[in-house]
Design a protein around this motif. Sequence first.
Motif, mmCIF file in Angstrom:
data_model
loop_
_atom_site.group_PDB
_atom_site.id
_atom_site.type_symbol
_atom_site.label_atom_id
_atom_site.label_comp_id
_atom_site.label_asym_id
_atom_site.label_seq_id
_atom_site.Cartn_x
_atom_site.Cartn_y
_atom_site.Cartn_z
ATOM 1 N N ALA A 115 20.643 -54.023 -31.778
ATOM 2 C CA ALA A 115 19.440 -54.599 -31.449
ATOM 3 C C ALA A 115 19.497 -55.845 -30.265
ATOM 4 O O ALA A 115 20.766 -56.480 -30.451
ATOM 5 C CB ALA A 115 18.996 -55.425 -32.934
ATOM 6 N N GLY A 116 18.512 -55.591 -29.462
ATOM 7 C CA GLY A 116 18.548 -56.444 -28.433
ATOM 8 C C GLY A 116 19.499 -55.914 -27.217
ATOM 9 O O GLY A 116 19.419 -56.592 -26.015
ATOM 10 N N PHE A 117 19.930 -54.787 -27.403
ATOM 11 C CA PHE A 117 20.723 -54.219 -26.103
ATOM 12 C C PHE A 117 19.904 -53.055 -25.605
ATOM 13 O O PHE A 117 19.154 -52.385 -26.469
ATOM 14 C CB PHE A 117 22.143 -53.796 -26.692
ATOM 15 C CG PHE A 117 22.956 -54.863 -26.606
ATOM 16 C CD1 PHE A 117 24.075 -54.712 -25.792
ATOM 17 C CD2 PHE A 117 22.977 -55.971 -27.710
ATOM 18 C CE1 PHE A 117 24.945 -55.760 -25.994
ATOM 19 C CE2 PHE A 117 23.861 -56.655 -27.784
ATOM 20 C CZ PHE A 117 25.010 -56.927 -26.731
ATOM 21 N N LEU A 118 20.164 -52.829 -24.319
ATOM 22 C CA LEU A 118 19.306 -51.686 -23.826
ATOM 23 C C LEU A 118 20.315 -50.647 -23.262
ATOM 24 O O LEU A 118 21.285 -51.369 -22.835
ATOM 25 C CB LEU A 118 18.389 -52.067 -22.576
ATOM 26 C CG LEU A 118 17.267 -53.039 -23.046
ATOM 27 C CD1 LEU A 118 16.490 -53.311 -21.782
ATOM 28 C CD2 LEU A 118 16.433 -52.441 -23.980
ATOM 29 N N LEU A 119 20.226 -49.370 -23.140
ATOM 30 C CA LEU A 119 20.832 -48.545 -22.303
ATOM 31 C C LEU A 119 20.504 -48.626 -20.901
ATOM 32 O O LEU A 119 19.396 -48.589 -20.413
ATOM 33 C CB LEU A 119 20.919 -47.300 -22.909
ATOM 34 C CG LEU A 119 21.604 -46.760 -24.276
ATOM 35 C CD1 LEU A 119 21.501 -45.512 -24.616
ATOM 36 C CD2 LEU A 119 22.906 -47.351 -24.295
ATOM 37 N N VAL A 120 21.786 -48.807 -20.110
ATOM 38 C CA VAL A 120 21.345 -49.027 -18.564
ATOM 39 C C VAL A 120 22.418 -47.905 -17.859
ATOM 40 O O VAL A 120 23.591 -47.687 -18.486
ATOM 41 C CB VAL A 120 21.435 -50.334 -17.788
ATOM 42 C CG1 VAL A 120 20.305 -51.183 -18.535
ATOM 43 C CG2 VAL A 120 22.957 -50.927 -18.282
ATOM 44 N N GLY A 121 22.034 -47.611 -16.540
ATOM 45 C CA GLY A 121 22.731 -46.723 -15.801
ATOM 46 C C GLY A 121 23.419 -47.503 -15.011
ATOM 47 O O GLY A 121 22.853 -48.304 -13.871
#
Length: 1953
Positions: A115-121
């Motif tokens: 929770a609170g994290f996002l996937l980024v490239g």
Amino acid sequence: MGNSYAGQLKTTRFEEVLHNSIEASLRSNSLVPRPVFSQLYLEAEQQLSALEGASRVDNEEEEEEGEGGLEQNCPPNPYQMHPPPEGCCTTDGFCQAGKDLRLVSISSEPIDVPAGFLLVGAKSPSLPDHLLVCAVDKRFLPDDDGHNALLGFSGNCVGCGKKGFCYFTEFSSHMNLKVTTQPKKQKHLKYYLIRNAQGALTKGPLICWKGSEFRSRQASASACSSSLFPPLESSGLPAPFPSEPGPGTTPSLPLGAPQAGPASDHASLTAAVGPAVFNGKDSPKHQPLVKHSLSAAPRPSALGILSNSGPPKKRHKGWSPESPSAADGGCPQGGGNRAKYESTGVTCMPQVGLVGPASVTFPVVASGEPVSVPDNLLKICKAKPVIFKGKYSSHGHFPYLCGNLNDVVVSPLLYTCYQNSQSISRAYGQYGASTIQPISEEMQLLLTVYYLVQLAADQVPLMEDLEQIFLRSWRESHLTEIRQYQQAPPQPVPPAPGAVAPVTSAQLPWLAGLAASSCNDSVHIIECTYSLAEGLSEMFRLLIEGKLAKTNYVVIIRACRSAAIDSCIAVTGKYQARILSESLLTPAEYQKEVNYELVTGKVDSLGAFFSTLCPEGDIDILLDKFHQENQGQISSSLTASSVTKSASLDVSGTPVCTSYHLEPHRIRPFQLAVAQKLLSHVCSIADSSTQNLDLGSFEKVDFLICIPPSEVTYQQTLFHVWHSGVLLELGLEKEHVTKQRVEQYVLKLDAEAQTKFKSFLQNSFQNPHTLFVLIHDHAHWDLVSSAVHDLYSQSDPSVGLVDRLLNCKEVKEAPNIVMLHVTSFPYALQTQHTLISPYNEIHWPASYSNGVDLYPENKKYFGLSEFIESTLSGHSLPLLRYDSSFEAMVTALGKRFPRLHSAVIRTFVLVQHYTAAMMAVSGLSQMKNYTSVETLEITQNLLNSPKQCPCGHGLMVLLRVPCSPLAAVAYERLAHVRARLALEEHFEIILGSPSSGITIGKHFLKQLKMWQKIEDAEWRPQTYLELEGLPCILIFSGMDPHGESLPRSLRYCDLRLINSSCLVRTALEQELGLAAYFVSSEPPLEKRARSEALESDAEKLSSTDNEDEELVTEGSTSEKRSPVKRERSRSHDSASSSLSSKASSSARCGESPAQAQPAGPSRGDRARSPQPCGPAEEGRAPGERQWPQAGRGPPSAISRCSPGLAPQPDPGLKTGQWSIQVSVPSLSSSGSSSSSAMPAAGPLVLQAAQCSMTKACRRPPVVFLPKLVYDMLTSTDGSGLPKAASLLPSHSVMWASSFRPLLSKTMTSTEQSLYYRQWTVPRPSHMDYGSRAEGRVDGFHPRRLLLSGPPQIGKTGAYLQFLSILSRMLIRLTEVDVYDEEEININLREESDWHYLQLSDPWPDLELFKKLPFDYLIHDPKYEDASLICSHHQSVTSEDRGTRRKPEDLYVRRQTARMRLSKYAAYNTYHHCEQCHQYMGFHPRYQLYESTLHAFAFSYSMLGEEIQLHFIIPKSKEHHFVFSQPGGQLESMRLPLVTDKSHEYIKSPTFTPTTGRHEHGLFNLYHAMDGASHLHVLVVKEYEMAIYKKYWPNHIMLVLPSIFNSAGVGAAHFLIKELSYHNLELERNRQEELGIKPQDIWPFIVISDDSCVMWNVVDVDCGGERSREFSWSERNVSLKHIMQHVESSPNITHYALIGVRKWSSRTGSREVREPFSRCHVHDFIILNVDLTQNVQYNQNRFMCDDVDFNLRVHSAGLLLCRFNRFSVMKKQIAVGGHRSFHITSKVSDSPMAIVPAQYICAPDSKHTFLAAPAQLLLEKFLQHHSHRFFPLSLKNHGHPVLSVDCYLNLGSQISVCYVSSRPHSLNISCSDFLFSGLLLYLCDSFVGAGFLKKFHFLKGATLCVICQDRNSLRQTVVRLELEDEWQFRLRDEFQTANAKEDRPLFFLTGRHI
């Protein structure tokens, strides 16, 4: 940390923040202006550096290059990664644990995201084609605005699952990024990752790191178009229907327009480049150039400064394509442009299907399904709704849209406006950030609703209006607090805010609904409970069901109990939505869209529709039919008319039209005034101490004029240059300049410009003594930065050309290039970053100041303000008009063809109207129903004007079609119709485009040649001005006019097709500038006709009034008008107009198919209210007419010329024809029954016919505008200025803040400039964008000027005149006014043995010379008013000397001659050249010369005290002096030896006494001395020491003691001589110790005036030793030459004084025949201080001290020798010198002028005392009034006044005889003289009673004794036993008018007994 960021945590007041919980602050939704805590976040940078911006490229492939570029540009930061741990995996794309991180590999795998994290490239430099997946805590990522990313990092590896990386450096090592510089998260974390509909992980939007927003948005848009939504590309639409793209692009556009603020725009230089790069969709976004929409005033786009951009909002949980992202965002400079992307991007993104991922990526709110846009939306609604994102809380991102995205446009402009208005202006920052709250979100939304409710049906919302509403509301609500802060010192505890209850979010929907309830559903409120998606879906449903048909605006509000509200506003009104969506297109997209519609045949449906309108069938069929029927008939009628015409000509000879004359080229007073202002600015640059322009070093002027790439402008400029004669005047060309030669001086900024410009630069390098003026005409055009060109060099090569050429380093640094920007619209050059100093702006002067006509001219300029004024009540017919039936037709067709761009529709409708009008005038009267009254009026006047002139002169109609393809269509169509109607010889149709010249038919070419009397067979018109008198339609294309001037025969300016969505101030004023005009200021005929017009029927007037009142609000009210009233006005019209019924019916039936009935009739009515109305209204009381709402402005055309009276050329002039039409109604009504095109009234009116050219001179053209533009110009904002003035000034700039005041009506041009300089900033694509980064503090370029003036006012003539006077001034600078007066008293001397007869002697022979008698006469012309000195050699008769000047003319200017300075001249401080920089002490490599102050004392018995002098000696001159070794005390000034023969230096030290001439004194002797070493000492008064030292830092100064501050030149001469003698003694003593004899030390000094400028020598050619015949010539030589010649004279030490002749052009052979004279010497003397040791200058003297000294030197038996073959020229200097002594009253408030008679008074009297030295008062009094003391002496030259031991000037009418009382002195024999007076001035002990007894006096002769005080006066009388022979009376005692403390002089007069 590895991710240092630009903004750091600021510790100030950090404690204040601590008691807020960090989390609470992060989530806080309150709108405190700028909580300190927010500074924990990264601040978005104000502006990206150009470098950074330039390297941000969007496409992925280019991105890597961009980064590479970045790295090269920034100094590389050598970074050493820690070596990886032993045994770990180091493969690219895998983590150190060996797990694959590449997106392609793991896109389908489930990934656990906490929770609170996002996937980024992340991007790795070593794997450019792959994205590496990682999970990052979203708090460390920026929000959509690029703000609020916490410093630091927190992330997890999705490969091996390792968690808790706290440093990005560590994390990048784990991911094997292998970077070469320090890893930064901003650089490597590139994209959000999202799941598509199939659940696969795909690349999503760019992460919006501060400055890269531009890129981000870009990329996202292009990403969405390319990777996410491929079908769009191939769909055949022009890059998805560019009309949607967003507003950002447009600078100021209606609702959204105001540029929100392109932060992002800034973001990168790409901005300007345009579509080429971005598939057309996005480009606009950045395109700063975009045309802003119509009405909107440009919005300050930069709302403020980031620092106050608003509190941290809750973080968005993700990114949606439409989210405001940087774009909308708070970025100050940013949002407007965003919109563009949004529109397309928005529309495409969702396709990807966000359904699944929503929960992953945006965990907080599952916003549900995307909102689907219905497929048939456009078809049903007839316009694309424009959705403006408003407020939305951090919970809900804006809903995704999917489905038919082409039919909707989404824009963030409103969001940006809200954001900007949240940030409190810095101006109020001083009151404390927390006290004054910004306006609440609820209030903003409510105010927006109120604003929309009060908009009329035909108005478009303007962002500027909304901003002003917010600003006013905020100001009013906080006025009390602001006042408290202004009055009281800020208190620590702010007062409680006002008691006004705020609007809560729960009340908001209810209040909004209440507000909207009154507007007849034009604003519809939709309240939704869960998310905006519901509201949007509901809106689409209502639209499809047709329930919003009357609704223009839908406001969707989601307000729940929590504080946050979400809202958006959709514009659904067909008119508003079309205008707003089109205004979001950039000019390039606009052209592209129109082209696309033309090429793909979309417009065919429009043509098909038109052909159905005509009941008789297709218009083309009608035309063909007409052509066949009338072929024979027309040709015969034509020949018949030409026969009759020629017959009439034969009788009267050739036809002559008195109205036609081409004006001769001449300079008007205004142009001259402006040229002089330009010159004075150039001089002030040269005069400033910055040394940026050395005018003295230039000998001539050269120039190059740069103009935009328009062939007509180019030819026009060539013509101006050719005819101005400037090339001959500048000496650049000899007689007979050819056109080809002129072309060298004008540069068209096109592809070939570069080579020509290079040769100009080369020329400037090779000619450093030529001043090159680089004139950038039309300077507001192409301000694109060259960086944009570098970025996209494959685009148009001319992009950024101005910047590449004119701002190149060579131009900026060349000291001999001055750049002059000339423009009518200087706003884009007046930004915060401009290179032009505000002091270097020259504005065209106003013609009136306080009611005084400053520059009377016989022509009056008619510009924009006059056009607007003509629309006000009380004026004659308005010159600005709009055509409501045209507008109604366009609106109706817009609904029928919603997919066509309105420019296409407008063009086709207008061409249709012209077609129908031409047919109607040609006899197809039924076609009148298919045109508008305006077009019919234009066409009738166009066709009839040639018939009213014997020569066939006609008028020009300008048809402005900005889009070139449409212009070509219009041209072809009109030409075709003209051909079918056989009108080819009646008028010409010309297609004018910037790239091509003018083409006209042979028939008209022949006419022009005949009118202009041109014989040349090859001649073709090359400028529009040469089309004077040609009846023609000029179709003028090109997106911008380029300064083309139009002829006086221009009668109609048809601007109905200008892109009304381009509302920026420059674009608008540029279009209207085409009509600017000079009218003859003789009173026009209309004044005479007014009274007759007033007799018209009162009932008609009243109906006219009523009608007009209603017409104003035409669009909205016409539907409500009663049929009765409509009928009544129509019947009234028919009486005065033969076309009335037809016109009204035509308006109706022409539009009925287009559902335009309501507007039709109203237009018809208005058109038909003509004649009586205009003039009659003028006569009425001003209060009688009430205009409806002020905001709407008066009706565009209160009175219109009736179309029926065909021959009447124009409604603008009320001539006698008015009364004919008004007073003979029967005549015109009978006309109405006739169906012919020429009504019965025709012949009658023709009797009064006159050539249209006659009227042309007196009337400006009539201008037809789009309604929208008309309203902008005629309505005013709060400042009293037209609304148009508050628009964004130019596409290439944006507002710095929305908290800006309005421009004010009272502002001068200068104040307006300062306003724009404060409130606008350039966009990144603007060439000035990076100028502040150049390291200069002020950033202004020193040699840059800006000339601005209204269009067509004569700026070209003014700057060409400036070049002429600049050239004259440079020549003048190399010239100087020298005194040129012939010697006086030449005829009084005898010819006896006076002459030195050895004519060829180079030096005087001592023995011969001693035998010459001394010539007592003064020959110097400056002493023309001085007393004559008598000697026994003269036979002066007693007649008057015939003075040449009357006493009152004493100060009359003396005769001067202008001389060219030679290379040996002396210069003042304004001269700077390379050679003498070091001499002057201004050498750039040196500091200002250091100098030291040395005291030097010597005693002088006559003064009875020691004299203390001070020397200021620069370090570089210390070698001329001797200093004591231990203490460095000044001991003496070194003197050379008599025996020295060196030619390297000048032996005699030169002393120049000076006062008041620190700037103008000629102390620079470097060139005069020809570079030879010399010692030059300036002798200055103590109080002037500092200023002289400042101007002459490298000169030795001798500072006189302070007691001499008020002394005259005598004191300076006295001290120079005494000091020099004392120094001679010191040097003799010093050098005697070295074995040198005292008599060998050089005893001469030079005393030179500070105005000696040049020296000449006379070369004499003697025919023989004694021959009387000789020839001579004079040439200029150096002072060195003269000094070395004199110093090498044999026996020179036997001469006491040596001088030279004063130059005069009248010098004759008599003066130069004898090489030497023994006579007075002046101005430039070489003085032997040794021989004259005992002869002193009188230190008290102010005037004639040199004559006095000469006489004393001679009487001491010493030799004075004047070298007659040398002469000195003295420059006339108007300041300083003896003029610096002003005699004023000591009583300061006495206004009386003081005359010389008041300089003396009786002792002890109450006379006003004067503030002047006693000696000066004495000398001045004696000069003017000595006849009061010596009445017998007046004009009695045989009986002079005896003057003992002194020479005082007693005026020219009294002669004096000088005698010396010294023993052994040489005196003239006085035994045969009877003197008429005796003057004893401060006589010393040498004068005794016995001495005076030798002289004889006439009976009644007078005596004057002058002493220092009354006591010595009495002692003198007693000592000299004067009472024996002279009688005294008490009343004969006088004193100078000084107070006792000023030590007056006393004198006693008496009579000889």
